[in-house]
Design a protein around this motif. Structure first.
Motif, PDB file in Angstrom:
ATOM      1  N   THR A   1       7.086  -6.534   2.847  1.00 18.13           N
ATOM      2  CA  THR A   1       7.197  -5.765   4.084  1.00 18.13           C
ATOM      3  C   THR A   1       6.586  -4.385   3.878  1.00 18.13           C
ATOM      4  O   THR A   1       6.512  -3.891   2.762  1.00 18.13           O
ATOM      5  CB  THR A   1       8.669  -5.596   4.533  1.00 18.13           C
ATOM      6  N   ALA A   2       6.143  -3.791   4.977  1.00 22.12           N
ATOM      7  CA  ALA A   2       5.545  -2.459   4.917  1.00 22.12           C
ATOM      8  C   ALA A   2       5.848  -1.701   6.191  1.00 22.12           C
ATOM      9  O   ALA A   2       6.042  -2.288   7.246  1.00 22.12           O
ATOM     10  CB  ALA A   2       4.032  -2.572   4.746  1.00 22.12           C
ATOM     11  N   GLY A   3       5.862  -0.387   6.057  1.00 26.17           N
ATOM     12  CA  GLY A   3       5.969   0.469   7.226  1.00 26.17           C
ATOM     13  C   GLY A   3       4.595   0.660   7.828  1.00 26.17           C
ATOM     14  O   GLY A   3       3.598   0.122   7.347  1.00 26.17           O
ATOM     15  N   GLU A   4       4.536   1.437   8.905  1.00 30.74           N
ATOM     16  CA  GLU A   4       3.249   1.742   9.522  1.00 30.74           C
ATOM     17  C   GLU A   4       2.558   2.822   8.706  1.00 30.74           C
ATOM     18  O   GLU A   4       3.196   3.766   8.240  1.00 30.74           O
ATOM     19  CB  GLU A   4       3.460   2.229  10.957  1.00 30.74           C
ATOM     20  N   ALA A   5       1.265   2.677   8.518  1.00 35.55           N
ATOM     21  CA  ALA A   5       0.496   3.622   7.721  1.00 35.55           C
ATOM     22  C   ALA A   5      -0.267   4.582   8.618  1.00 35.55           C
ATOM     23  O   ALA A   5      -0.702   4.219   9.695  1.00 35.55           O
ATOM     24  CB  ALA A   5      -0.485   2.861   6.835  1.00 35.55           C
ATOM     25  N   THR A   6      -0.409   5.808   8.142  1.00 32.69           N
ATOM     26  CA  THR A   6      -1.211   6.817   8.820  1.00 32.69           C
ATOM     27  C   THR A   6      -2.251   7.315   7.831  1.00 32.69           C
ATOM     28  O   THR A   6      -1.911   7.647   6.697  1.00 32.69           O
ATOM     29  CB  THR A   6      -0.319   8.000   9.277  1.00 32.69           C
ATOM     30  N   PRO A   7      -3.523   7.360   8.220  1.00 32.90           N
ATOM     31  CA  PRO A   7      -4.559   7.846   7.306  1.00 32.90           C
ATOM     32  C   PRO A   7      -4.193   9.219   6.739  1.00 32.90           C
ATOM     33  O   PRO A   7      -3.725  10.089   7.456  1.00 32.90           O
ATOM     34  CB  PRO A   7      -5.810   7.930   8.190  1.00 32.90           C
ATOM     35  N   GLY A   8      -4.379   9.368   5.428  1.00 31.45           N
ATOM     36  CA  GLY A   8      -4.075  10.623   4.756  1.00 31.45           C
ATOM     37  C   GLY A   8      -2.622  10.786   4.361  1.00 31.45           C
ATOM     38  O   GLY A   8      -2.252  11.760   3.727  1.00 31.45           O
ATOM     39  N   GLU A   9      -1.773   9.841   4.722  1.00 30.36           N
ATOM     40  CA  GLU A   9      -0.341   9.902   4.404  1.00 30.36           C
ATOM     41  C   GLU A   9      -0.014   8.815   3.384  1.00 30.36           C
ATOM     42  O   GLU A   9      -0.901   8.243   2.785  1.00 30.36           O
ATOM     43  CB  GLU A   9       0.490   9.710   5.682  1.00 30.36           C
ATOM     44  N   THR A  10       1.273   8.506   3.213  1.00 30.93           N
ATOM     45  CA  THR A  10       1.693   7.424   2.320  1.00 30.93           C
ATOM     46  C   THR A  10       2.454   6.374   3.113  1.00 30.93           C
ATOM     47  O   THR A  10       2.969   6.645   4.194  1.00 30.93           O
ATOM     48  CB  THR A  10       2.594   7.941   1.171  1.00 30.93           C
ATOM     49  N   VAL A  11       2.528   5.173   2.541  1.00 34.69           N
ATOM     50  CA  VAL A  11       3.305   4.087   3.132  1.00 34.69           C
ATOM     51  C   VAL A  11       4.007   3.357   1.990  1.00 34.69           C
ATOM     52  O   VAL A  11       3.481   3.268   0.882  1.00 34.69           O
ATOM     53  CB  VAL A  11       2.407   3.115   3.955  1.00 34.69           C
ATOM     54  N   THR A  12       5.211   2.860   2.263  1.00 32.75           N
ATOM     55  CA  THR A  12       5.983   2.137   1.252  1.00 32.75           C
ATOM     56  C   THR A  12       5.910   0.642   1.524  1.00 32.75           C
ATOM     57  O   THR A  12       6.084   0.200   2.658  1.00 32.75           O
ATOM     58  CB  THR A  12       7.450   2.614   1.245  1.00 32.75           C
TER      59      THR A  12
END
Length: 182
Positions: free
Chosen positions: A33-44
């Motif tokens: 599973t993953a959260g939503e990603a934003t360019p330049g940020e992090t995602v778990t």
């Protein structure tokens, strides 16, 4: 690492490396599973391995598909041992139990939608795969409300923005206003 742990890890790796990879096991599962990603940020990204069998088992849970430019920033091990090849070693997952290690990755500034990330869990001669699709949101750099821009340009007045002439005129105007109010 102590000798006993090192020897156990080495033996488990030899067994897993020499065993043939076959179809998925009904006694285990892997959910990514993953959260939503934003360019330049992090995602778990989380990889939950479940032991649905009747006995404790050892497993290696690995991140098998991650874009090269998505770099691991941190990891949460949930009782496993993190390895540099983006995997965790679990010496024992109890019958009916589960583990959920995760990684936090940096999303490149130019990331596009969507990105598929997969993981594998190896148990003896079986491999279980789980994958998730990471949605990459548009960058949050949209302007709203009032703008507060800093003037740019050259100090000699030859370019756009405030030049020396404009600054002197503003100072002179301010001096005149202050002089009249006294």
């Amino acid at each position: 690492m102590r000798w006993g742990t090192t020897a156990t890890v080495a033996m488990l790796l030899v067994v897993l490396a020499t065993a043939p990879v076959t179809a998925q096991s009904d006694a285990t599962s892997l959910t990514a599973t993953a959260g939503e990603a934003t360019p330049g940020e992090t995602v778990t990204l989380t990889f939950e391995f479940a032991n649905n069998g009747d006995e404790p088992i050892a497993t290696i849970v690995s991140v098998s598909e991650l874009p090269d430019d998505w770099t691991v920033q941190s990891h949460a091990d949930d009782g496993g041992v993190w390895r540099d090849d983006r995997s965790w070693l679990f010496q024992s997952v109890e019958a009916g139990g589960s583990v959920a290690p995760s990684i936090t990755v940096a999303v490149p500034d130019d990331a596009t939608d969507p990105v598929t990330v997969a993981g594998n869990a190896m148990v003896g001669n079986k491999t279980v795969t789980g994958q998730t699709t990471v949605t990459v949101a548009e960058s949050q750099a949209t302007a709203t409300g009032e703008s507060s821009q800093t003037p740019t340009g050259t100090s000699d007045g030859s370019g756009p923005g405030f030049g020396v002439g404009t600054a002197l005129a503003a100072a002179l105007g301010l001096a005149l206003v202050i002089g009249r109010s006294q």
